[in-house]
Design an enzyme around this catalytic site. Structure first.
Site, PDB file in Angstrom:
ATOM      1  CG  ASP A 503      -2.011   0.974   1.215  1.00  0.00           C
ATOM      2  OD1 ASP A 503      -2.237   1.577   0.157  1.00  0.00           O
ATOM      3  OD2 ASP A 503      -2.653   1.156   2.259  1.00  0.00           O
ATOM      4  CD  GLU A 506      -0.283   5.599  -3.990  1.00  0.00           C
ATOM      5  OE1 GLU A 506      -1.037   4.637  -4.244  1.00  0.00           O
ATOM      6  OE2 GLU A 506       0.159   5.830  -2.856  1.00  0.00           O
TER       7      GLU A 506
END
Length: 902
Positions: A503, A506
């Protein structure tokens, strides 16, 4: 999930570094001219000439934006300083002022004679042609490159029949520019009979590609100027259709709106929001043409970019680094386009069998014992569950590769108990590595520094949830892969986890850049910044100038999730951030959605888009992640989620529990039945993933993929199909007991009853009480099912039951891929069985069912010897048969309600 912070890359650490710009040049945009009447200009033309009638003759739909910068009020003076036309649009829906990044008809647009490149030489190569382009006048973006090269490769992939594509690469011969470091197939054959015709325009240079069979123009770069500057590359093309799909990751309908709609790509941690760049970057679109043909377009570029759609229809690519390397896929059907695309970016991995079961998670279990209690409750109620997850609660001080010794002291025992019940365990790992622990107390950080480059790491502050600063591993460095694997192995020795949830990759940060700030230069603040949320490349992530092993973050940012997934060991990885080829290494969930009916609906578009993008293992958080879910919403979401390729219930901290055991007996039973239905259909789903892995097929697919000539199906994203046989029609609105569903022309059978729907291509109203999701079987299909149980391990040991939906001539067919479900690469090592089922009506009332291995496929796996067909149902029988034969043997049967069972 929460946002981690930091700016450190292990191995080749993300050290803050301001590189020489020549050394790290970013990508540039491409081709152009504008349609409409020619504007006669000369070297002495003044700004006034652009206010003449000739500019106004360019239709509004054909006006390509000459001033796309956001936050600028575009005046006539600014526009004409770029030698562009300035005419206020005839409607209020315009883009003259863009302080909020709004889209609309541009007031400042290119005249047809805007300076562009000319073709000065053209030579044949082994795979196509190579051209040199030049222009005499530099444009308004700095670092404009006057000479560029275009390599056209007319390729055919001989490995797969009719998988024809060609590619074009535009580069700067005077310097080495960043290229995306993913492997694409090297093709050595030049097609002799292409499905396309290529026309080149010499001055200004332009490229027109037509489908040979229909004359449809698939690409036409003569509509606007080509730009190739140091940090601005742009080219435009007309489109033969308004039916455009893909271009992920964005929260939108499956069919994109081409009415002045700009989509930005730059990986970003933000809950799914319209008109916002989200977790992944996928510069690929699929277009449906008139007559049912389809083609695809892929720009292999990882830099921040905008994709601007306008109602001409036309599309403009704007990117700020790298090169222009694009592929055109000829289809001709939409399924073939996806096959050709994944043949370039990589075929998705075959998931381990338990990955297709029901997953349960939440942020806020707080202890291992409370996690364990939910697992036991699910068992007590007889609700299927294959995998239990933990969010960051399990960590000690939120540090990766640790677990809290008091609240999660029984975690190893919980995992052993899951394994004893044929269940699996997955935990979250965020990329941020704590840097604030005493030296020698946190091995992952200490060892990372030891293996990396010491001295100049940049540490970022964190939210109050994290007591200290964190650093980011550099997954572009193989040294980091080794470090990551060692950490996983050491933690596995303590807690025998079965898969990973990666997770915040990005990568996400709690501030913009770093604690010491970012340099003030044109990499941090490029001449053109696409419409990224926050307005800065470093918004909630690292400095663009942060140095990684392979390049600067400016070029590598959107690749971070892909590189981390590649470093993480299979068999099961789910990643939030994605990039083309991600399906080779992980699945994806659609991020931090909300418990709202709209999110339920938009999850279908997300699921279909990622199947189109070659990442079929995808789903949304069932019942929603943030906000409080409602019982009816959760029931309907569980029914839809039962048909996500990847299905997980997950919600946020401080929210009420939303696992099936938390609701009323009526709701709990409805959820249980939906999950049991999924488990009974596991042989179908597993076989679909086999075809995705081997042939590049979609698993969940839009109706139009099976009915490409049915224009009514092109915009449907409230229904979808599993493969070619099952049509799913979920309820997506509150308080209703019916749902409208579209049925393409043909016979469709209610999966539960066998009742037949004969459609000419129409919308029908279906009963949909709270305990039902509508499911229909397409004529001519045979699907294998099994009696469901609490885990797939038990379910997959059951005999098969075949459900046959007969076509009007009494025939049907289906297939089954079967292996042990766990061994990696069983297809590649021939350790599997592939079985074809077929049924035909002999004379009038005798039915013959055959199931056998294809003669060209091996059946080496021991599991195949246990496959038996115990029973079958026939839909579409109108009279009692006299005999039913299974592999030439008579079988007893009963006749009832349009069905035959034996």
């Amino acid at each position: 999930m929460l946002v981690l912070c930091g700016a450190w890359l292990l191995g080749a650490v993300l050290w803050l570094h301001t590189p020489n710009q020549q050394e790290h040049k970013p990508p540039l945009p491409g081709p152009g001219q504008t349609p409409g009447p020619k504007v006669q200009t000369s070297a002495n033309d003044t700004a006034a000439s652009f206010r003449t009638e000739t500019c106004s003759l360019i239709p509004e739909a054909w006006r390509f934006d000459c001033y796309p910068e956001r936050g600028v009020v575009v005046t006539r003076e600014l526009c004409e300083a770029r030698n562009c036309c300035f005419i206020p649009a005839s409607t209020a829906f315009s883009s003259a002022s863009r302080p909020s990044g709004k889209n609309g008809i541009p007031w400042c647009f290119y005249p047809s004679e805007f300076p562009s490149y000319s073709l000065v030489s053209l030579n044949d190569t082994l795979l196509g042609q190579k051209a040199t382009l030049m222009k005499e006048v530099k444009t308004y973006y700095p670092g404009d490159i006057l000479t560029i090269e275009v390599e056209m490769r007319y390729e055919t992939d001989k490995r797969l029949l009719n998988h024809k594509f060609f590619s074009i690469k535009i580069t700067d011969p005077s310097s080495s520019r960043f290229e995306v470091p993913i492997s694409v197939p090297t093709v050595t054959n030049k097609t002799e009979s292409p499905d396309y015709i290529i026309e080149l325009s010499k001055q200004p240079f332009g490229l027109v590609v037509k489908r040979r069979s229909t004359g449809a123009v698939l690409l036409n770069t003569t509509v606007a100027p080509l730009f190739y500057a140091d940090q601005f590359l742009q080219f435009s093309t007309s489109l033969p259709t308004q039916f455009i799909y893909g271009l992920g990751e964005h929260r939108s309908t499956f069919l994109h709106d081409v009415h002045w709609n700009t989509l930005t790509m730059w990986a970003r941690d933000v809950p799914p929001t319209e008109q916002t760049n989200l977790y992944g970057a996928h510069p690929f679109y699929l277009a449906m043409e008139d007559g049912g043909n389809a083609h695809g377009f892929f720009l292999l570029n990882s830099n921040a970019m905008d994709v601007a759609l306008q109602p001409t229809p036309a599309l403009t690519w704007r990117t700020i680094g790298g090169i222009l390397d694009f592929y055109i896929f000829l289809g001709p059907d939409p399924g073939s386009v996806v096959q050709q695309y994944v043949d370039v970016v990589g075929y998705p991995a075959m998931p381990v069998y338990w990955a297709l079961g029901y997953h349960l998670c939440r942020w806020g279990y707080y202890t291992s014992n409370s996690t364990w209690e939910v697992v036991k409750s699910m068992r007590n109620y007889g609700i299927p569950q294959d995998v239990q997850w933990n969010d960051i609660d399990y960590m000690d001080k939120f540090m990766d590769f640790t677990y809290e010794s008091k609240k999660f002291d029984t975690l190893p025992e919980l995992v052993r108990d899951l394994h004893a019940h044929n269940q699996r365990y997955v935990m979250i790992l965020d990329p941020g590595i704590s840097s604030t622990q005493p030296e020698g107390s946190y091995w992952p950080f200490d060892e990372g520094v030891k293996r990396g480059s010491p001295g100049s790491a940049v540490w970022n502050p964190v939210d109050s949830v994290w007591p200290g600063l964190t650093a980011y591993p550099d997954f572009s460095d193989e040294v980091t892969h080794e470090w990551w694997y060692d950490n996983l192995q050491m933690f596995h020795d303590k807690v025998a986890f079965d898969g990973l949830w990666i997770d915040m990759n990005e990568p996400s940060n709690f501030l913009d850049g770093s604690t010491s700030g970012c340099p003030t230069n044109n990499l941090e603040n490029p001449p053109y910044t696409p419409g990224v949320l926050g307005g800065l490349l470093r918004a909630k992530t690292l400095c663009a100038t942060a140095q990684q092993k392979q390049s600067i973050h400016y070029n590598m940012h959107s690749l971070y999730g892909l590189m981390e997934a590649k470093a993480s060991a299979r068999p099961f990885v789910i990643s939030r951030s994605t990039f083309p080829s991600q399906g080779m290494y992980s699945g994806h969930w659609l991020g931090d959605n909300r418990s709202q009916w709209k999110d339920l609906y938009t999850s279908i578009a997300g699921m279909l888009t990622f199947n189109l993008l070659g990442i079929p293992l995808v789903g949304a958080d069932v019942c929603g992640f943030s906000e409080e879910t409602q019982e009816e919403l959760c029931v309907r979401w569980t029914q839809l989620g039962a048909f996500y390729p990847f299905t997980r219930n997950h919600n946020a901290i401080s929210m009420k529990p939303q696992d099936p055991t938390a609701f009323s007996p009526l709701a709990r039973t409805a959820m249980k039945e939906a999950l049991l239905l999924r488990y009974s259909l596991f042989p179908v789903l597993y076989t679909l993933f086999h075809h995705a892995h081997v042939h590049g097929h979609t698993v969940a697919r839009p109706i139009m993929f099976e009915f490409p000539k049915d224009v009514k199906a092109y915009g449907i994203d409230k229904q979808f199909m599993w493969g070619k046989s099952l049509l799913v029609t979920p309820v997506l609105d509150p308080g209703v007991v019916y749902v409208d569903g579209y049925f393409p022309e043909g016979l469709w059978y209610d999966y539960y009853t066998g009742d037949c729907v004969t459609s000419k291509g129409e919308e029908l109203q279906l009963n949909a009480p709270l305990d039902k999701i509508n499911l229909h079987l397409r004529e001519g299909s045979i699907i294998p099912t099994q009696a469901p149980n609490l885990t797939l391990w038990v379910s997959t040991g059951q005999p098969l039951h075949l459900v046959s939906a007969l076509s009007q001539d009494g025939s049907a067919s289906g297939d089954l891929f079967w292996d042990d479900g766990e061994t990696i690469d069983t297809y590649e090592t021939n350790q599997y069985a592939y079985i074809i089922f077929s049924i035909a009506q002999v004379l009038t009332f005798i039915y013959f069912v055959e199931y056998s291995n294809l003669p060209c496929v091996l059946s080496n796996h021991i599991e195949a010897s246990y496959i038996t067909v115990e029973s079958a149902s026939f839909y579409g029988v109108t009279e009692k048969p006299s005999r039913v034969l299974v592999n030439s043997q008579d079988a007893p049967f009963t006749y009832r309600n349009n069905q035959v069972r034996f």
